[in-house]
Design a protein around this motif. Structure first.
Motif, PDB file in Angstrom:
ATOM      1  N   ASN A   1      -5.963   5.745  -1.945  1.00  0.00           N
ATOM      2  CA  ASN A   1      -6.208   6.403  -3.041  1.00  0.00           C
ATOM      3  C   ASN A   1      -5.594   5.156  -4.150  1.00  0.00           C
ATOM      4  O   ASN A   1      -5.180   4.107  -3.617  1.00  0.00           O
ATOM      5  N   SER A   2      -5.946   5.351  -5.646  1.00  0.00           N
ATOM      6  CA  SER A   2      -5.521   4.398  -6.495  1.00  0.00           C
ATOM      7  C   SER A   2      -5.936   2.888  -6.075  1.00  0.00           C
ATOM      8  O   SER A   2      -5.001   2.104  -6.053  1.00  0.00           O
ATOM      9  N   LEU A   3      -7.333   2.673  -5.748  1.00  0.00           N
ATOM     10  CA  LEU A   3      -7.557   1.481  -5.045  1.00  0.00           C
ATOM     11  C   LEU A   3      -7.556   0.086  -6.288  1.00  0.00           C
ATOM     12  O   LEU A   3      -7.744   0.618  -7.518  1.00  0.00           O
ATOM     13  N   LYS A   4      -7.018  -0.962  -5.953  1.00  0.00           N
ATOM     14  CA  LYS A   4      -7.231  -2.169  -6.872  1.00  0.00           C
ATOM     15  C   LYS A   4      -7.842  -3.100  -6.208  1.00  0.00           C
ATOM     16  O   LYS A   4      -8.190  -3.223  -5.023  1.00  0.00           O
ATOM     17  N   PRO A   5      -8.294  -4.076  -6.994  1.00  0.00           N
ATOM     18  CA  PRO A   5      -9.183  -5.097  -6.774  1.00  0.00           C
ATOM     19  C   PRO A   5      -8.622  -5.889  -5.641  1.00  0.00           C
ATOM     20  O   PRO A   5      -9.407  -6.465  -4.797  1.00  0.00           O
ATOM     21  N   GLU A   6      -7.418  -6.129  -5.413  1.00  0.00           N
ATOM     22  CA  GLU A   6      -6.671  -6.779  -4.308  1.00  0.00           C
ATOM     23  C   GLU A   6      -6.695  -6.172  -3.098  1.00  0.00           C
ATOM     24  O   GLU A   6      -6.340  -6.629  -2.161  1.00  0.00           O
ATOM     25  N   ASP A   7      -7.239  -4.938  -3.043  1.00  0.00           N
ATOM     26  CA  ASP A   7      -7.366  -4.061  -1.751  1.00  0.00           C
ATOM     27  C   ASP A   7      -8.685  -4.433  -0.902  1.00  0.00           C
ATOM     28  O   ASP A   7      -8.859  -4.207   0.109  1.00  0.00           O
TER      29      ASP A   7
ATOM     30  N   VAL B   1       0.807  -1.175  -0.116  1.00  0.00           N
ATOM     31  CA  VAL B   1       0.115  -0.108   0.082  1.00  0.00           C
ATOM     32  C   VAL B   1       0.751   1.229  -0.102  1.00  0.00           C
ATOM     33  O   VAL B   1       0.290   2.240  -0.099  1.00  0.00           O
ATOM     34  N   LYS B   2       2.232   0.848   0.219  1.00  0.00           N
ATOM     35  CA  LYS B   2       3.089   2.431   0.098  1.00  0.00           C
ATOM     36  C   LYS B   2       2.879   3.254  -1.069  1.00  0.00           C
ATOM     37  O   LYS B   2       2.962   2.741  -2.236  1.00  0.00           O
ATOM     38  N   GLY B   3       2.590   4.389  -0.938  1.00  0.00           N
ATOM     39  CA  GLY B   3       2.662   5.544  -1.945  1.00  0.00           C
ATOM     40  C   GLY B   3       1.105   5.496  -2.259  1.00  0.00           C
ATOM     41  O   GLY B   3       0.515   6.590  -3.369  1.00  0.00           O
ATOM     42  N   ARG B   4       0.151   4.824  -1.987  1.00  0.00           N
ATOM     43  CA  ARG B   4      -1.177   4.892  -2.169  1.00  0.00           C
ATOM     44  C   ARG B   4      -2.186   5.292  -0.963  1.00  0.00           C
ATOM     45  O   ARG B   4      -3.140   5.779  -1.136  1.00  0.00           O
TER      46      ARG B   4
END
Length: 123
Positions: A83-89, A63-66
């Protein structure tokens, strides 16, 4: 009653943002470390980010940077800006807190967990 209550979860599209909150109530002593963990379906709970009482922050590489962790000590509230969320989150996100309790023989360091808030990242 001493407790942590998370809020702010929900459904968001990939690339979107969410802000989680964690309010501590009933804690009459100094809260030290606060952190966010998450648990995806079928997976172990994993650490996401930590903020110390001195505001030192640490993040998992995933998650670093997001993500950005912050806290408002006056409100006893922890935040996680994602921010910049991904399905793997996608996971249930849990708030954690450790606080100090003075006793006649020294100090105790109880830990608290919130009930979790679900974040789903999907189109």
């Amino acid at each position: 009653q001493v407790q942590l209550v998370e809020s702010g979860g929900g459904l968001v599209q990939p690339g979107g943002s969410l802000r989680l909150s964690c309010a501590a109530s009933g804690v009459r002593f100094t809260i030290n470390t606060m952190a966010w963990y998450r648990q995806a379906p079928g997976e172990e709970r994993e650490w996401v980010a930590t903020m110390s009482s001195g505001r030192t922050t640490n993040y998992s590489d995933s998650v670093k940077g997001r993500f950005t962790i912050s806290r408002d000590n006056a409100k006893s509230t922890l935040y996680l800006q994602m921010n910049s969320l991904k399905p793997e989150d996608t996971a249930v996100y849990y708030c954690y807190a450790q606080y100090t309790v003075p006793t006649p023989s020294g100090y105790m360091y109880p830990e608290l967990w919130g009930q979790g808030t679900l974040v789903t990242v999907s189109s």
